[in-house]
Write a protein that holds these residues in place. Structure first.
Motif, PDB file in Angstrom:
ATOM      1  N   ARG A 867       1.380  -1.134  -0.289  1.00 23.65           N
ATOM      2  CA  ARG A 867      -0.295  -0.056  -0.231  1.00 23.65           C
ATOM      3  C   ARG A 867       0.743   1.103   0.155  1.00 23.65           C
ATOM      4  N   PHE A 868       2.285   1.581   0.113  1.00 25.38           N
ATOM      5  CA  PHE A 868       2.647   2.312   1.097  1.00 25.38           C
ATOM      6  C   PHE A 868       3.129   2.684  -0.715  1.00 25.38           C
ATOM      7  N   TYR A 869       3.613   1.439  -1.309  1.00 27.70           N
ATOM      8  CA  TYR A 869       4.391   1.669  -2.536  1.00 27.70           C
ATOM      9  C   TYR A 869       3.245   2.393  -3.933  1.00 27.70           C
ATOM     10  N   TYR A 870       2.018   2.236  -3.996  1.00 31.64           N
ATOM     11  CA  TYR A 870       1.389   2.048  -5.013  1.00 31.64           C
ATOM     12  C   TYR A 870       0.738   3.955  -4.377  1.00 31.64           C
ATOM     13  N   ILE A 871      -0.048   3.907  -3.827  1.00 33.63           N
ATOM     14  CA  ILE A 871      -0.278   5.187  -2.729  1.00 33.63           C
ATOM     15  C   ILE A 871       0.674   6.030  -2.912  1.00 33.63           C
ATOM     16  N   GLY A 872       1.837   5.390  -2.184  1.00 35.86           N
ATOM     17  CA  GLY A 872       3.109   6.732  -2.242  1.00 35.86           C
ATOM     18  C   GLY A 872       3.744   7.111  -3.552  1.00 35.86           C
ATOM     19  N   ILE A 873       3.780   6.076  -3.881  1.00 34.28           N
ATOM     20  CA  ILE A 873       4.224   7.042  -5.658  1.00 34.28           C
ATOM     21  C   ILE A 873       3.208   7.798  -6.369  1.00 34.28           C
ATOM     22  N   THR A 874       1.790   6.858  -6.586  1.00 34.63           N
ATOM     23  CA  THR A 874       0.547   7.688  -6.796  1.00 34.63           C
ATOM     24  C   THR A 874       1.016   9.621  -6.413  1.00 34.63           C
ATOM     25  N   VAL A 875       1.249   9.688  -4.542  1.00 31.49           N
ATOM     26  CA  VAL A 875       1.298  10.710  -4.390  1.00 31.49           C
ATOM     27  C   VAL A 875       2.211  11.974  -5.288  1.00 31.49           C
ATOM     28  N   VAL A 876       3.302  11.622  -5.380  1.00 26.17           N
ATOM     29  CA  VAL A 876       4.464  11.775  -5.673  1.00 26.17           C
ATOM     30  C   VAL A 876       4.022  12.519  -6.753  1.00 26.17           C
ATOM     31  N   ARG A 877       3.755  11.178  -7.990  1.00 25.38           N
ATOM     32  CA  ARG A 877       3.610  11.699  -9.441  1.00 25.38           C
ATOM     33  C   ARG A 877       2.350  12.932  -9.431  1.00 25.38           C
ATOM     34  N   LEU A 878       1.547  12.484  -8.507  1.00 27.05           N
ATOM     35  CA  LEU A 878       0.225  13.793  -8.717  1.00 27.05           C
ATOM     36  C   LEU A 878       0.450  15.029  -7.658  1.00 27.05           C
ATOM     37  N   PHE A 879       1.609  15.207  -7.031  1.00 24.62           N
ATOM     38  CA  PHE A 879       2.092  16.495  -6.006  1.00 24.62           C
ATOM     39  C   PHE A 879       2.240  17.365  -7.077  1.00 24.62           C
ATOM     40  N   PRO A 880       3.175  17.371  -8.197  1.00 31.06           N
ATOM     41  CA  PRO A 880       3.775  18.291  -9.592  1.00 31.06           C
ATOM     42  C   PRO A 880       2.121  19.214  -9.946  1.00 31.06           C
ATOM     43  N   HIS A 881       1.359  18.158 -10.434  1.00 31.86           N
ATOM     44  CA  HIS A 881       0.468  18.867 -10.788  1.00 31.86           C
ATOM     45  C   HIS A 881      -0.877  19.245  -9.756  1.00 31.86           C
ATOM     46  N   VAL A 882      -0.824  19.343  -8.376  1.00 29.42           N
ATOM     47  CA  VAL A 882      -1.753  19.959  -7.256  1.00 29.42           C
ATOM     48  C   VAL A 882      -1.022  21.404  -7.211  1.00 29.42           C
ATOM     49  N   TYR A 883       0.583  20.969  -7.442  1.00 33.24           N
ATOM     50  CA  TYR A 883       1.722  22.859  -7.542  1.00 33.24           C
ATOM     51  C   TYR A 883       1.330  22.997  -8.360  1.00 33.24           C
ATOM     52  N   ASP A 884       1.401  22.668  -9.792  1.00 30.37           N
ATOM     53  CA  ASP A 884       1.079  23.586 -10.267  1.00 30.37           C
ATOM     54  C   ASP A 884       0.013  24.929 -10.950  1.00 30.37           C
ATOM     55  N   LEU A 885      -1.170  23.865 -10.512  1.00 26.04           N
ATOM     56  CA  LEU A 885      -2.190  24.912 -10.044  1.00 26.04           C
ATOM     57  C   LEU A 885      -2.109  25.799  -8.801  1.00 26.04           C
ATOM     58  N   TYR A 886      -1.409  25.779  -8.004  1.00 23.71           N
ATOM     59  CA  TYR A 886      -0.665  26.748  -7.532  1.00 23.71           C
ATOM     60  C   TYR A 886      -0.254  27.721  -7.776  1.00 23.71           C
ATOM     61  N   ARG A 887       0.806  27.015  -8.774  1.00 23.13           N
ATOM     62  CA  ARG A 887       1.772  28.221  -8.727  1.00 23.13           C
ATOM     63  C   ARG A 887       0.590  29.072 -10.095  1.00 23.13           C
ATOM     64  N   ALA A 888       0.272  28.275 -10.376  1.00 21.15           N
ATOM     65  CA  ALA A 888      -0.207  29.389 -11.500  1.00 21.15           C
ATOM     66  C   ALA A 888      -1.299  30.629 -11.038  1.00 21.15           C
ATOM     67  N   ASN A 889      -1.235  30.801 -10.135  1.00 20.03           N
ATOM     68  CA  ASN A 889      -2.202  31.301  -9.455  1.00 20.03           C
ATOM     69  C   ASN A 889      -1.445  32.149  -8.370  1.00 20.03           C
ATOM     70  N   THR A 890      -0.459  31.992  -8.042  1.00 20.66           N
ATOM     71  CA  THR A 890       0.422  32.618  -6.958  1.00 20.66           C
ATOM     72  C   THR A 890       1.225  33.052  -8.162  1.00 20.66           C
ATOM     73  N   TYR A 891       2.329  32.946  -8.549  1.00 19.75           N
ATOM     74  CA  TYR A 891       3.917  33.434  -9.197  1.00 19.75           C
ATOM     75  C   TYR A 891       3.394  33.639 -10.675  1.00 19.75           C
ATOM     76  N   ALA A 892       4.495  34.616 -11.296  1.00 16.26           N
ATOM     77  CA  ALA A 892       5.235  34.558 -12.754  1.00 16.26           C
ATOM     78  C   ALA A 892       5.306  33.096 -12.975  1.00 16.26           C
ATOM     79  N   ASP A 893       5.147  34.043 -14.335  1.00 23.79           N
ATOM     80  CA  ASP A 893       4.680  32.185 -14.809  1.00 23.79           C
ATOM     81  C   ASP A 893       5.660  32.853 -15.953  1.00 23.79           C
ATOM     82  N   ILE A 894       7.200  32.400 -15.217  1.00 24.02           N
ATOM     83  CA  ILE A 894       8.672  32.374 -16.157  1.00 24.02           C
ATOM     84  C   ILE A 894       8.587  31.210 -16.353  1.00 24.02           C
TER      85      ILE A 894
END
Length: 966
Positions: A867-894
């Motif tokens: 469970r730690f493997y497939y759930i953990g790797i899934t979180v590692v792969r999906l969190f950049p997309h969560v962060y990108d949604l936050y970054r697009a509305n917070t920081y300058a797009d460079i």
């Protein structure tokens, strides 16, 4: 060594018995510490002797090769006041490509004309023959190596290497004799290099130099050859090399002192007050030092052929567009200079290139303090096209003048301007029309000009073309960029009327109010150079300011002045035109709007006309976003022609947009980059932890490794390997191409290395997990059924992946071709590369897809994945997309500064982020229910089969796979 070898051969010539083997093993004790040191010292002595003997054997005898030039003499005491060369004498060479090009295969910009060399004089000895001296030195061929330019106390030109260990250099060690009477130098020497196959080449050569006198003038050229001493069929043979050097010892500025006593003859008279004067602390040598001084050539409107417009006539085959002044030497009083004046057909000149002697003049100039200008006499270098050895100086009828204007305007924007003319009569051979030139705007390393002003000449037209607009209703807290802060310079994308990207451009402030905006990044501006106008304040919250810009736009030729540059789009669609626009207007600090009237020099083919022929019917509008927009808003603007549609100079309106890189946003971007560095390290560290959990799970329950999809493990391993392969060089060397402002700094470089080290550890662990699953499956008795399920999974996954790749390539190619209108194989390769990397990221995001398909064919409910493997790797792969949604509305797009959640490595947008997050969670939930209810639990009942629990052969009950209780 021979005795030892024979002893070893005789000892093992027959098959040793077990007793002999035991004795040999026991004899290892003889290599105790004292005996081992003695043995190593003996070997070192043998190697040194062999080296000395081989070195002595390869010494080249001087007499047979050079006695006919300068007879060998007996050397005496070392001389320090007699030097044939400066300490580091620069020069150029041609030839020897069959050997010298070996050191330069990896460099993209290899100069094909003249290459640079340096002769370093080590020692000079007197001999028993008067005026004959023994000389020892090194001749370094700089085929791919950047060197910096400077001057010593005597005003002699010096070049120092940034990296003396560069593989692009080859060093000959020469020694020989020089005759001060005849000016001839002959030397023999050798050098080592490697062939394409990696074989060591030992090159032996003879160097012969002519015209090496104790004093020199503008007509003196030092020429010579380097010839191989090996036969033509020898692997160590190389083609003959010709060389050319401009002597620097005891140079006399004779022509400049005679010619320019009364100023520049036949030059255009300019009032001295219109040019800036120089002081003793800021001499002309200081102003023009620092390497390549590039200037844009501007021809008169009547110039229609290179025969009448070029200083070289029709010899070089094209009309030069650029000129550069490369300083050779400065006089002791720092008022006179020597130049190599090169004329070329492009504005780019890389670090690894050198001037083309065939298209260059040798010049000598002196500063005229009365008229505040530099007067230069220039001479042709003849017979340098085939071989530099035959080069000679002649025809010194070309003149140049250079000055620093005191007042800039919309038509005269160059801070360094000048002209070139001929002393010959119009009907005389070699005459050419007067050519104007001005600097290209690169002031890097130059000293700031004091007293430089800007004069507005088009403000009446600006007021007519830019009506006063009512301020937009905004909060008093809204702040727009300060006019003197540097935030108003920007790069831009050029769009046509259909909103299609057709080019790019850059813009910089030329002046605010009447003060010129000079940027010299390596010097701190003095107090006298700061704006003195009362309207120019550091915090202009309201009101309007006069402002001037200088813009450079690169667009396809058919988009600009079709009347002057008719282009057949079908055959010349890659041809681009660089459009230089100078503009002045009014900046409204309350609304962030800028309206200007611009002038552009008319461009026809390769020629740029002078400032007397300009199109000043251009209107520019720019709208800056507020400083608190966090980079979410772009700078927008337009470039329009105010001429009638029937006018040949009319062009269609062009729109442009660019990101507002305000300094505050740049500081935030640097903070964000550091944060993303930490996030990348944390992400890869978590991946290591989760993979370790799965390894422990597989080792504890051997049956679990049987039911893991190998395709999934290969995809995850490649996901860590590919970034390592693409960025391997960054672990060992810094990227010199990076922007110092955005991506510089030791902290960022160190963190990038840490990221790659952690990524390598994650890759190794993922590979270890793959090997464990592979070996476990190969050793089981039911491997046939498992491999059948794996193959069926491949039959399903591969068509899905290939179909997705074709769709991604098709969409990317349609978008890119529609924007750029290009259809070349090279361009298609770029499209494939740009579309394949994000698609590979999408496959990584859906890494559980092969496991889901494998579970369906295997129809198992075993707990194959922790469970730690497939759930953990899934979180590692999906969190950049969560962060990108936050970054697009917070920081300058460079995008160039993205380190974590890089847009080039995956599909990132609001829609894609949402889709990938939902898809990843769905796959993780599917694995959970498959391991609980069975591999086909999500299929309709008619596709499900009864699950028969068949125990796999295991060694112990402890190694059984885990099951969910039903």
């Amino acid at each position: 060594m021979f005795t030892i070898s024979m002893f070893a051969i005789s000892s093992f010539s027959q098959s040793p018995s077990p007793k002999q083997i035991k004795s040999i093993v026991m004899d290892c004790s003889t290599f105790s510490t004292p005996k081992l040191w003695f043995f190593c010292a003996f070997l070192l002595f043998i190697i040194m002797c062999v080296s000395i003997v081989s070195g002595t054997a390869t010494e080249i005898n001087y007499g047979p090769h050079c006695n006919s030039v300068v007879h060998e003499s007996k050397p005496g005491d070392e001389e320090f006041n007699v030097m044939p060369f400066a300490g580091r004498q620069n020069g150029y060479f041609r030839g020897g490509d069959n050997v010298l090009i070996l050191n330069n295969r990896s460099h993209m910009y290899y100069p094909s004309e003249s290459k640079a060399l340096v002769f370093e004089t080590r020692h000079v000895y007197a001999t028993d023959v008067e005026d004959v001296f023994k000389v020892e030195g090194d001749l370094i061929f700089q085929t791919s190596y950047y060197y910096e330019q400077s001057f010593n106390r005597d005003g002699l030109f010096i070049s120092s290497s940034r990296d003396s260990g560069d593989r692009g250099t080859m060093d000959f060690d020469f020694q020989g004799f020089w005759s001060r009477t005849t000016g001839e130098l002959c030397m023999v020497g050798s050098s080592d290099t490697y062939s394409d196959e990696g074989k060591l080449l030992q090159l032996a050569a003879v160097l012969k130099i002519n015209n090496l006198k104790s004093s020199s003038d503008i007509s003196t050229l030092v020429t010579g050859t380097i010839a191989s001493l090996n036969s033509a069929n020898d692997p160590n043979y190389f083609d003959k090399i010709s060389l050319l050097m401009f002597p620097q010892v005891n140079y006399g500025y004779t022509m400049a002192s005679k010619q320019f006593n009364q100023g520049c003859p036949l030059g255009t008279d300019v009032q001295p007050k219109l040019s800036l004067s120089l002081s003793l602390t800021r001499t002309i040598c200081d102003m023009l030092s620092g390497g390549d001084n590039a200037f844009k050539l501007e021809y008169s409107s009547g110039c229609d052929s290179s025969k009448r417009c070029s200083p070289f006539g029709d010899v070089i085959g094209y009309l030069p567009t650029m000129m550069s002044l490369s300083m050779i030497q400065c006089s002791a009083d720092r008022l006179s200079l020597r130049f190599l004046i090169e004329f070329r057909n492009n504005s780019y000149r890389g670090y690894y290139s050198s001037p083309n002697i065939s298209t260059s003049l040798i010049g000598e100039g002196t500063w005229d303090a009365k008229s505040n200008r530099l007067c230069i006499i220039a001479c042709r270098i003849y017979d340098a096209l085939s071989s530099l050895e035959t080069s000679r100086v002649g025809d010194c009828t070309t003149r140049l003048s250079l000055r620093f204007p005191a007042v800039l305007s919309i038509r005269y924007t160059g801070t360094v301007v000048g002209e070139i003319w001929s002393l010959k009569k119009r009907n005389e051979a070699g005459f050419f029309d007067r050519i104007e030139f001005q600097n290209t705007g690169n002031h890097r390393g130059k000293i700031q000009l004091q007293g430089l002003k800007y004069e507005y000449t088009e403000m009446d037209r600006v007021k007519k073309s830019c009506p006063k607009k009512n301020p937009r209703t905004r909060s008093s807290r809204v702040q727009y960029p300060d006019s003197i802060s540097g935030d108003m310079g920007f790069s831009m994308s050029i769009l046509n009327g259909s909103k299609v990207n057709i080019g790019w451009g850059s813009s910089d402030i030329l002046a605010v109010s009447d003060q010129s905006n000079q940027r010299f990044p390596y010097l701190i501006p003095s107090s006298s150079s700061k704006p003195k106008h009362p309207g120019v304040k550091s915090n202009s919250s309201s009101g309007s300011l006069n402002i001037s810009y200088k813009m450079t736009i690169s667009v396809p030729s058919w988009e600009v002045y079709p009347g002057l540059t008719p282009v057949n789009k079908s055959s010349n669609e890659y041809l681009e035109t660089e459009l230089m626009i100078s503009a002045e207007g009014i900046y409204d600090t309350a609304t962030g709007s800028l309206c200007m009237v611009g002038c552009s020099r008319l461009i026809s083919g390769e020629k740029s006309f002078s400032s007397h022929s300009m199109d000043c019917e251009i209107l520019l509008n720019v709208y800056f976003p507020p400083q608190d927009s966090n980079g979410r808003s772009k700078i927008k603007g337009s470039i329009e022609s105010m001429r009638e549609n029937t006018d040949p100079l009319y062009f269609k309106p062009m729109q442009f947009s660019g990101w507002a890189h305000y300094r505050r946003l740049i500081s935030e971007s640097i903070w964000r980059m550091n944060f993303e560095m930490i996030m990348s390290v944390i992400s890869n560290t978590l991946a290591i932890i989760f993979v370790a959990f799965q390894i422990f799970h597989v080792r504890k329950h051997r049956g679990a490794g049987l039911l893991v999809s190998l395709l999934m493990l290969v995809i995850l391993a490649l996901g860590h390997l590919i970034p390592l392969v693409l960025n391997l060089e960054a672990m060992f060397e810094q990227d010199s191409e990076r922007s110092v402002l955005i991506r510089g700094g030791t902290w960022i470089e160190m963190n990038e290395v840490i990221i790659r080290v952690v990524t390598m550890v994650a890759f190794l662990l993922q590979t270890r997990l793959l090997m464990l699953s592979w070996t476990t499956r190969c050793s089981t008795g039911k491997k046939k059924a498992l491999w059948t399920a794996e193959k069926r999974g491949l039959y399903v996954c591969f068509p899905v992946y290939i179909t997705g790749a074709m769709i991604a390539f098709y969409v990317k190619s349609r978008q890119t071709v529609h924007q750029t209108r290009r259809h070349s194989w090279h361009h298609m390769d770029q499209i494939i590369l740009r579309s394949s990397r994000p698609y590979a990221g999408l496959i990584l995001d859906a890494f559980l897809f092969p496991q889901i398909i494998f579970n369906m064919f295997q129809n198992s409910r075993e707990l194959s994945l922790s469970r730690f493997y497939y759930i953990g790797i899934t979180v590692v792969r999906l969190f950049p997309h969560v962060y990108d949604l936050y970054r697009a509305n917070t920081y300058a797009d460079i995008e160039d500064t993205y380190i974590y959640a890089d847009h080039a490595a995956d599909y990132y947008s609001t829609a894609w982020d949402f889709i990938i997050i939902v898809l990843g969670l769905f796959f993780a939930a599917t694995i959970h229910y498959q391991q609980r209810l069975g591999g086909r639990c999500l299929l309709p009942n008619r596709f499900q089969e009864s699950v028969i629990d068949e125990e796999l052969p295991v060694d112990s009950e402890e190694q059984l796979p885990l099951k969910y209780s039903t």
